[in-house]
Design an enzyme around this catalytic site. Structure first.
Site, short mmCIF file in Angstrom:
data_model
loop_
_atom_site.label_atom_id
_atom_site.label_comp_id
_atom_site.label_asym_id
_atom_site.label_seq_id
_atom_site.Cartn_x
_atom_site.Cartn_y
_atom_site.Cartn_z
N LYS A 22 0.88 -1.26 0.11
CA LYS A 22 -0.05 -0.05 -0.08
C LYS A 22 0.95 1.26 -0.27
O LYS A 22 0.61 2.18 -0.89
CB LYS A 22 -0.94 0.01 1.11
CG LYS A 22 -1.50 1.40 1.55
CD LYS A 22 -2.31 1.41 2.86
CE LYS A 22 -1.88 1.70 4.11
NZ LYS A 22 -1.55 2.99 4.45
N ASN A 23 1.94 1.39 1.02
CA ASN A 23 2.51 2.58 1.09
C ASN A 23 3.59 2.87 -0.14
O ASN A 23 3.72 4.10 -0.36
CB ASN A 23 3.40 2.69 2.24
CG ASN A 23 2.40 2.57 3.36
OD1 ASN A 23 1.11 3.16 3.51
ND2 ASN A 23 2.78 2.47 4.86
N ARG A 93 -3.07 9.62 4.76
CA ARG A 93 -1.93 10.12 4.66
C ARG A 93 -1.41 10.35 3.25
O ARG A 93 -0.89 11.22 2.85
CB ARG A 93 -0.85 9.39 5.43
CG ARG A 93 -1.02 9.08 6.71
CD ARG A 93 -0.79 10.32 8.02
NE ARG A 93 0.53 11.06 7.66
CZ ARG A 93 0.53 12.46 8.08
NH1 ARG A 93 -0.59 12.96 8.79
NH2 ARG A 93 1.85 12.97 8.31
N CYS A 117 -4.18 7.46 10.40
CA CYS A 117 -4.58 6.95 11.74
C CYS A 117 -4.01 8.00 12.71
O CYS A 117 -2.94 8.64 12.74
CB CYS A 117 -3.64 5.74 11.86
SG CYS A 117 -4.09 4.27 10.87
N ARG A 122 2.02 13.59 13.97
CA ARG A 122 2.15 13.72 12.52
C ARG A 122 2.38 15.02 11.94
O ARG A 122 1.44 15.20 10.85
CB ARG A 122 1.19 12.92 12.12
CG ARG A 122 0.96 11.33 12.54
CD ARG A 122 0.08 10.40 11.74
NE ARG A 122 0.71 9.64 10.87
CZ ARG A 122 0.31 8.53 10.23
NH1 ARG A 122 -0.78 8.14 10.54
NH2 ARG A 122 1.27 7.96 9.31
N ASP A 125 6.48 19.37 8.83
CA ASP A 125 7.60 20.33 8.73
C ASP A 125 8.47 20.06 8.02
O ASP A 125 9.36 20.63 7.15
CB ASP A 125 7.66 20.80 10.24
CG ASP A 125 8.44 19.64 10.88
OD1 ASP A 125 7.63 18.50 11.15
OD2 ASP A 125 9.46 19.58 11.36
N GLN A 126 8.95 18.59 7.93
CA GLN A 126 10.13 18.39 7.27
C GLN A 126 9.81 17.94 5.75
O GLN A 126 10.67 18.51 4.81
CB GLN A 126 10.61 16.80 7.65
CG GLN A 126 10.99 16.78 9.11
CD GLN A 126 12.22 17.80 9.30
OE1 GLN A 126 13.34 17.69 8.62
NE2 GLN A 126 12.06 18.70 10.23
N ASP A 305 4.77 0.05 12.18
CA ASP A 305 3.46 -0.66 11.73
C ASP A 305 3.29 -1.96 12.06
O ASP A 305 2.29 -2.63 11.91
CB ASP A 305 3.33 -0.53 10.30
CG ASP A 305 2.93 1.03 9.62
OD1 ASP A 305 3.02 1.84 10.66
OD2 ASP A 305 2.93 1.26 8.45
N ILE A 327 8.58 5.72 17.30
CA ILE A 327 8.20 6.54 16.06
C ILE A 327 6.96 7.56 16.39
O ILE A 327 6.72 8.71 16.20
CB ILE A 327 7.90 5.59 14.97
CG1 ILE A 327 8.91 4.71 14.94
CG2 ILE A 327 7.86 6.77 13.74
CD1 ILE A 327 10.35 5.28 14.24
N ARG A 397 -8.49 -0.26 4.93
CA ARG A 397 -7.76 0.88 4.34
C ARG A 397 -6.54 0.27 3.89
O ARG A 397 -5.95 0.74 2.85
CB ARG A 397 -7.45 2.04 5.39
CG ARG A 397 -8.36 2.97 5.85
CD ARG A 397 -8.14 3.98 6.54
NE ARG A 397 -6.71 4.47 6.00
CZ ARG A 397 -5.63 4.99 7.04
NH1 ARG A 397 -5.99 5.12 8.23
NH2 ARG A 397 -4.44 5.23 6.41
C1 UD1 Z 1 4.62 6.35 7.06
C2 UD1 Z 1 3.65 5.47 6.48
C3 UD1 Z 1 3.08 4.57 8.08
C4 UD1 Z 1 4.17 4.46 8.88
C5 UD1 Z 1 5.28 5.47 8.89
C6 UD1 Z 1 6.44 4.91 9.74
C7 UD1 Z 1 2.41 5.76 4.62
C8 UD1 Z 1 1.53 6.47 3.94
N1 UD1 Z 1 2.81 5.79 5.96
O1 UD1 Z 1 3.85 7.38 7.54
O2 UD1 Z 1 2.34 3.74 7.72
O3 UD1 Z 1 3.75 4.09 10.26
O4 UD1 Z 1 5.58 5.82 7.64
O5 UD1 Z 1 7.16 4.00 9.13
O6 UD1 Z 1 3.41 5.48 3.93
N2 UD1 Z 1 7.72 13.80 11.31
C9 UD1 Z 1 7.97 15.03 11.80
N3 UD1 Z 1 7.82 15.89 10.72
C10 UD1 Z 1 7.48 15.43 9.14
C11 UD1 Z 1 7.34 14.17 9.14
C12 UD1 Z 1 7.39 13.39 10.07
O7 UD1 Z 1 8.29 15.38 12.79
O8 UD1 Z 1 7.60 16.35 8.58
C13 UD1 Z 1 7.79 12.68 12.45
C14 UD1 Z 1 6.66 11.93 12.71
O9 UD1 Z 1 5.74 12.58 13.76
C15 UD1 Z 1 7.09 10.47 13.20
C16 UD1 Z 1 8.22 10.22 12.42
O10 UD1 Z 1 8.64 11.45 12.00
O11 UD1 Z 1 7.25 10.76 14.58
C17 UD1 Z 1 8.19 9.35 11.28
O12 UD1 Z 1 7.04 9.54 10.64
P1 UD1 Z 1 6.92 9.23 8.97
O13 UD1 Z 1 7.89 8.42 8.53
O14 UD1 Z 1 6.89 10.62 8.18
O15 UD1 Z 1 5.50 8.74 8.81
P2 UD1 Z 1 4.60 8.87 7.64
O16 UD1 Z 1 5.15 9.22 6.51
O17 UD1 Z 1 3.43 9.57 7.93
#
Ligand code: UD1
Length: 431
Positions: A22-23, A93, A117, A122, A125-126, A305, A327, A397
């Site tokens: 999926k991802n 997402r 979820c 979440r 900013d990055q 996950d 995470i 989902r």
């Molecule tokens: C993706 C996956 C999700 C999985 C997660 C971690 C998809 C659609 N979803 O979610 O299933 O659980 O990776 O493997 O692919 N963070 C920041 N700033 C940002 C982005 C992230 O601080 O701009 C933090 C988040 O709060 C979290 C960590 O980085 O603590 C990892 O998040 P991230 O890898 O970005 O998860 P997603 O891409 O949302």
């Protein structure tokens, strides 16, 4: 309301084929929008998140032809709008990948703020930091993220945190940026590699995906391609833990065993027998399992996950275990449900302290999110007695034909739409 009715207590046995990831599919479908030629994607999973993204892409005018439940043709030449919004995309997402794709291709994108979820704060900013270093401006206006640029130029981007989403999103935008982009401290998940491989097959010049540094040399155009999405590591892992918690014997087929090592190594440590084949992994239990310490980490660490699923297994294993979530801060919401099944778990800060019990007991359960929902289903399959799991829409989902696949392994599970239907199922099903 759609529910699963489950009679537990039977070991799951047999073979099950895993769907496309999926991802990975979410990133790849967004990438496909960036070409004006036909991009044909195979092995997309037929799950709600993917179907919603495809509908949303079609609403922008992009040509989307679903050739079969697992194959789609996308052609970006017919795009009319760079605004991405509908009530469904706000709940997931992956929609935010259209931000990077449209910003890269058209220098303009407006995407409704993502949901997904409720497992933590979440932030994005990055993603924004990466876009801005490439020369874009980003803003949040009335629930939309707006990203715009006169032109995009290659940049050196050092991410403050390892983010799957930011890595894919900024990679998408950088494909068309002039010159070289270097992204450091990036995520290394198999689906990052898959999105990069698909983009490269369209003519992008991306190197280093799968390591912590990605280098991208900008190109002017992406051409059509035909690409097959990798198997879903998390779906495969979920079936392996389902085998472990029911003390069964399951072979997951259609997988890349290397991608599963972060999960199978922990299951082996707990005493599960694991056999690897070219494109299959078999897990069976032929001795008592033991407790373990699990800590979620970015790939190749243990995936967040899979955290609820491994906790379910540990809750039935003699001895003490700890599960530390690094995470997402809010990913133990399912523990209260498990406790109602008799599990002995205490959560302190980001760690669950698990004392294994002999047997979980069936009860009425509610899926709090996608992965925890699937984990509760595996718990119910292992439990003594009957359970119902509601909020099944969360599970659908990300899991294709979940109930049918579990049934094919001997799981006693049925999709029902009322209490009466659940009762009827429990009357009919053999113990
Ligand atoms: C993706 C996956 C999700 C999985 C997660 C971690 C998809 C659609 N979803 O979610 O299933 O659980 O990776 O493997 O692919 N963070 C920041 N700033 C940002 C982005 C992230 O601080 O701009 C933090 C988040 O709060 C979290 C960590 O980085 O603590 C990892 O998040 P991230 O890898 O970005 O998860 P997603 O891409 O949302």
């Amino acid at each position: 309301m759609e529910q699963f009715a489950i009679r537990g207590g039977r070991p799951l046995c047999g073979e099950v084929a895993v769907s496309g990831a999926k991802n990975a599919a979410l990133g790849i479908l967004a990438a496909a929008v960036m070409s004006d030629e036909d991009v044909v994607i195979h092995n997309i999973p037929d799950v709600a998140d993917v179907n919603i993204l495809l509908e949303t892409i079609a609403e922008t005018g992009v040509t989307v032809k679903r050739q079969s439940p697992h194959d789609v043709l996308i052609n970006g030449s017919t795009i009319r709008s760079r605004i991405v919004d509908n009530s469904f995309i706000r709940k997931m997402r992956g929609g935010y990948y259209l931000l990077g794709a449209l910003l890269g291709r058209y220098h303009q994108a407006e995407v409704a703020l993502p949901g997904g979820c409720v497992i933590g704060s979440r932030p994005i900013d990055q993603h924004q930091k990466g876009f801005e270093l490439l020369g874009a401006t980003t803003d949040t206006v009335n629930g939309f993220i707006v990203a715009e640029a006169e032109e995009l130029n290659g940049a050196h981007i050092y991410f403050d945190t390892v983010s799957v989403g930011a890595t894919i999103n900024v990679m998408l935008a950088a494909v068309f940026a002039k010159g070289r982009t270097v992204m450091e401290n990036v995520a290394r998940e198999p689906h990052i590699v898959d999105v990069a491989s698909c983009l490269n097959s369209m003519g992008a010049r991306i190197k280093g995906a799968g390591t912590d540094m990605i280098r991208i040399d900008g190109v002017d155009k992406l051409h059509g391609t035909e690409y097959t999405v990798i198997p879903d590591q998390i779906e495969a892992g979920t079936f392996l833990t389902a085998a472990a918690v029911t003390r069964g014997d399951v072979t997951v087929k259609n997988v890349i065993p290397k991608h599963l090592e972060c999960i199978t190594s922990k299951l082996r440590e707990m005493g599960c027998s694991v056999e690897e084949f070219d494109d299959a992994v078999r897990l069976y239990v032929n001795r008592p399992l033991k407790g373990a310490r699990v800590k979620t980490l970015p790939y190749p660490g243990f995936p967040t996950d899979m955290q609820p699923q491994i906790t379910v297994v540990l809750s039935t294993v003699k001895g003490s275990s700890t599960v530390t979530e690094t995470i997402f801060e809010n990913r133990f919401m399912y523990v209260d449900e498990l406790k109602r099944m008799g599990a002995d778990i205490t959560v302190e800060s980001n760690t669950a302290f698990v004392k294994g019990i002999q047997k979980l007991m069936g009860t009425q359960l509610s899926a709090p999110d996608l992965r925890a929902g699937a984990a509760l289903v595996t718990a119910a399959l292992a439990a003594d007695g009957d359970s119902t799991v509601d909020n099944v829409h969360f599970i659908l989902r990300g899991y294709e034909n979940f109930a049918d696949k579990l049934k094919s392994l001997g799981g006693q599970i049925e999709t029902v739409f009322s209490e009466a239907e659940a009762k009827k199922f429990f009357m009919q099903v053999v113990s």
